[in-house]
Scaffold this active site. Structure first.
Site, PDB file in Angstrom:
ATOM      1  N   GLU A  19       0.623  -1.217  -0.172  1.00 42.14           N
ATOM      2  CA  GLU A  19       0.076  -0.073  -0.043  1.00 42.14           C
ATOM      3  C   GLU A  19       0.844   1.329  -0.042  1.00 42.14           C
ATOM      4  OE1 GLU A  19      -2.862  -0.159   3.299  1.00 42.14           O
ATOM      5  OE2 GLU A  19      -3.993  -1.622   2.395  1.00 42.14           O
ATOM      6  N   GLU A  67      -6.245  -7.238  -0.504  1.00 43.49           N
ATOM      7  CA  GLU A  67      -6.692  -7.099   0.760  1.00 43.49           C
ATOM      8  C   GLU A  67      -7.866  -6.527   0.973  1.00 43.49           C
ATOM      9  OE1 GLU A  67      -3.328  -5.642   3.531  1.00 43.49           O
ATOM     10  OE2 GLU A  67      -4.925  -4.388   4.299  1.00 43.49           O
TER      11      GLU A  67
HETATM   12  C1  IDC Z   1      -2.763  -3.611  10.563  1.00 44.39           C
HETATM   13  C2  IDC Z   1      -3.179  -4.833  11.398  1.00 44.39           C
HETATM   14  C3  IDC Z   1      -2.702  -4.434  13.088  1.00 44.39           C
HETATM   15  C4  IDC Z   1      -1.350  -4.116  12.733  1.00 44.39           C
HETATM   16  C5  IDC Z   1      -1.134  -3.036  11.876  1.00 44.39           C
HETATM   17  C6  IDC Z   1       0.571  -2.690  11.772  1.00 44.39           C
HETATM   18  O1  IDC Z   1      -4.416  -5.047  11.456  1.00 44.39           O
HETATM   19  O2  IDC Z   1      -2.998  -5.466  13.665  1.00 44.39           O
HETATM   20  O3  IDC Z   1      -0.979  -3.407  14.260  1.00 44.39           O
HETATM   21  O4  IDC Z   1      -1.662  -3.362  10.500  1.00 44.39           O
HETATM   22  O5  IDC Z   1       0.713  -1.716  10.787  1.00 44.39           O
HETATM   23  C7  IDC Z   1      -4.026  -1.954   5.734  1.00 44.39           C
HETATM   24  C8  IDC Z   1      -2.578  -2.722   5.889  1.00 44.39           C
HETATM   25  C9  IDC Z   1      -2.601  -3.758   6.818  1.00 44.39           C
HETATM   26  C10 IDC Z   1      -3.322  -3.135   8.170  1.00 44.39           C
HETATM   27  C11 IDC Z   1      -4.714  -2.930   7.831  1.00 44.39           C
HETATM   28  C12 IDC Z   1      -5.486  -2.483   9.289  1.00 44.39           C
HETATM   29  O6  IDC Z   1      -2.320  -3.305   4.551  1.00 44.39           O
HETATM   30  O7  IDC Z   1      -1.148  -3.871   7.282  1.00 44.39           O
HETATM   31  O8  IDC Z   1      -3.068  -4.213   9.320  1.00 44.39           O
HETATM   32  N1  IDC Z   1      -4.906  -2.111   6.800  1.00 44.39           N
HETATM   33  O9  IDC Z   1      -5.146  -1.105   9.460  1.00 44.39           O
HETATM   34  N2  IDC Z   1      -4.493  -1.368   4.979  1.00 44.39           N
HETATM   35  C13 IDC Z   1      -5.771  -0.826   5.191  1.00 44.39           C
HETATM   36  C14 IDC Z   1      -6.151  -1.600   6.496  1.00 44.39           C
END
Ligand code: IDC
Length: 451
Positions: free
Chosen positions: A132, A220
């Site tokens: 991302e 995702e």
């Molecule tokens: C989030 C996980 C969370 C973790 C965090 C770390 O859910 O537990 O602490 O990352 O950075 C994304 C990302 C994905 C995120 C997720 C939710 O690709 O890594 O995971 N998210 O925030 N893009 C949109 C949402």
């Protein structure tokens, strides 16, 4: 990839549907062959995505060599396990905090060179070269990164699918459509959504972009909000699934872990690493298994909530002990939309809600803020202060920095959008606010330095 469609070896349209691991550094225990087998045989998935973070908590580019070797070994084992089981595997270079994939471009090239050299002959591998891009990572920066990583992979693997992330956390597929990567086959572009945050506006961006010729892979998505936590929006999630199924778009749900947040597919108390029973799954996990079992038609017409599709307001959150009007299953009316526009120093400032909802005792307002500089001067280091009728706090924000005191929200720029030329505007500032009450916008103040 033929046109916009992923196809099988015979050129027939084919949809990959599966699960993304959580960050491999945090939850390596769930990235194992038995887990993949459970999801393949019992849930019906045909792809797993291996989310290897680059820039945070023991990420590939910030940890030491030992950590890097461990991550690489885990990825290799998982690729081989998936091949043994006969399912696909996405090797995801999970940039996030790093924002711009160019930050660790050399490491990315070395990593994908090694992976594609090892697995170039495998039929089940897919390379996702930047999860991302966000912040300052414009499409031209992402494209130039891709134009260096893709040939590295192609030198070892002439035909595997390669997926390229898009700006704004893989939402700006329209930017890729306007200036696609030329000269390679089997390239797809990532679109990511979280259903309680990203609704019809992003869905129609996806379908428009596909209709105009861009191949999209939803590597995702979550059924909760973009924090990976918060409210589950079953209605929006089913709308997304219906649209993706109709368009033959492939997708992976976030994420395979037992972390105590709504996007995890396993319940927080679940420690087993495979062979889960239904009650070891979270609300997201149970929903996803139902979706995987359903035919295209049953998705959305009944779905797991059992609600008729024409009734978006009744989002019955069966697995969450909610209090308040929404949890009771009765008619639910979201908080009234709010909006206000002012002109200050010949700049038009508008703040309005693009979506509102309630969650137990709280209200949520997703705000879109626009600044249109009609002043004939350059405006720099702008500050917007919005006063509401009740106290607020920030749930999420993007393309801006925020702070709150009582009933005031202060919005200031990121470094890349601090300067607003004459005649230009900013429209992608977003904030999700939450309050204990229903609120209205009382006042907007704006200041900036002029040059
Ligand atoms: C989030 C996980 C969370 C973790 C965090 C770390 O859910 O537990 O602490 O990352 O950075 C994304 C990302 C994905 C995120 C997720 C939710 O690709 O890594 O995971 N998210 O925030 N893009 C949109 C949402």
């Amino acid at each position: 990839v033929e046109g916009t469609q992923l196809t099988d070896a015979n050129g027939e349209p084919f949809q990959l549907r599966g699960v993304s691991t959580a960050g491999l550094s945090w939850f390596p225990q769930f990235a194992n062959k038995d887990a993949f087998q459970t999801m393949y045989e019992e849930w019906g998935i045909n792809v797993v995505r291996l989310a290897m973070y680059t820039d945070e908590y023991a990420g590939y580019c910030v940890g030491d060599d030992n950590n890097r070797d461990k991550l690489k070994d885990l990825v290799k084992t998982c690729v081989e396990d998936a091949a043994d089981l006969g399912i696909y595997v996405i090797v995801d270079w999970h940039i996030l905090r790093d924002e711009d994939p160019n930050k660790y471009k050399d490491q990315a090239i070395a990593f994908f060179d090694e992976m594609s050299e090892l697995y170039g002959d495998y039929d089940n591998i897919i390379y996702e070269i930047c999860n991302e891009p966000n912040g300052s990572a414009t499409w031209s920066k992402v494209k130039s990164y891709a134009e260096e990583v893709i040939p590295t992979i192609r030198a070892n693997d002439e035909d595997a699918v390669i997926i390229v992330g898009t700006p704004t956390w893989s939402q700006d597929v329209d930017k890729a459509l306007a200036d696609p990567i030329e000269g390679y086959d089997n390239i797809m572009y990532a679109l990511h959504f979280y259903a309680a945050t990203h609704t019809e506006w992003l869905r129609s961006r996806m379908t428009d972009t596909i209709d105009k010729g861009l191949p999209i892979f939803v590597t995702e998505f979550g059924i909760c909000d973009a924090s990976g936590n918060g409210r589950i929006d079953y209605y929006q999630s089913e709308e997304w699934i219906k649209t993706m199924n109709q368009y033959g778009v492939s997708y992976c749900i976030w994420n395979l872990s037992n972390k105590d947040e709504s996007s995890s597919l396993l319940a927080p108390s679940t420690t087993s690493v495979a062979g889960w029973s239904k009650d070891q799954l979270s609300a997201s996990g149970q929903w996803f298994v139902e979706i995987m079992k359903g035919s295209l038609d049953s998705v959305g017409t009944s779905g797991i909530t059992g609600e008729p599709e024409s009734n978006p307001s009744q989002e019955k959150e069966e697995n969450q002990n909610q209090t308040g009007s929404q949890g009771s299953g009765g008619d639910y009316t979201p908080p009234t939309a709010i909006s206000k526009e002012v002109t200050i120093e010949d700049c038009k400032i508008s703040v309005s809600s693009s979506n509102t909802w309630g969650d137990g005792a709280k209200t949520f307002y997703q705000l879109v803020t626009l600044i249109d500089n009609q002043s004939g001067n350059t405006k720099k280091d702008w500050v917007i202060t919005v006063t509401f009728s009740g106290n607020v706090s920030v749930d999420q924000n993007w393309c801006c920095m925020v702070s709150t005191t009582g009933n005031q929200l202060k919005i200031t720029p990121e470094s890349w959008n601090a300067t607003l030329g004459s005649g230009s505007s900013i429209s992608d500032i977003g904030v999700i606010l939450t309050s204990d009450t229903v609120i209205t916008i009382e006042n907007i103040e704006f200041s900036a330095t002029t040059s």
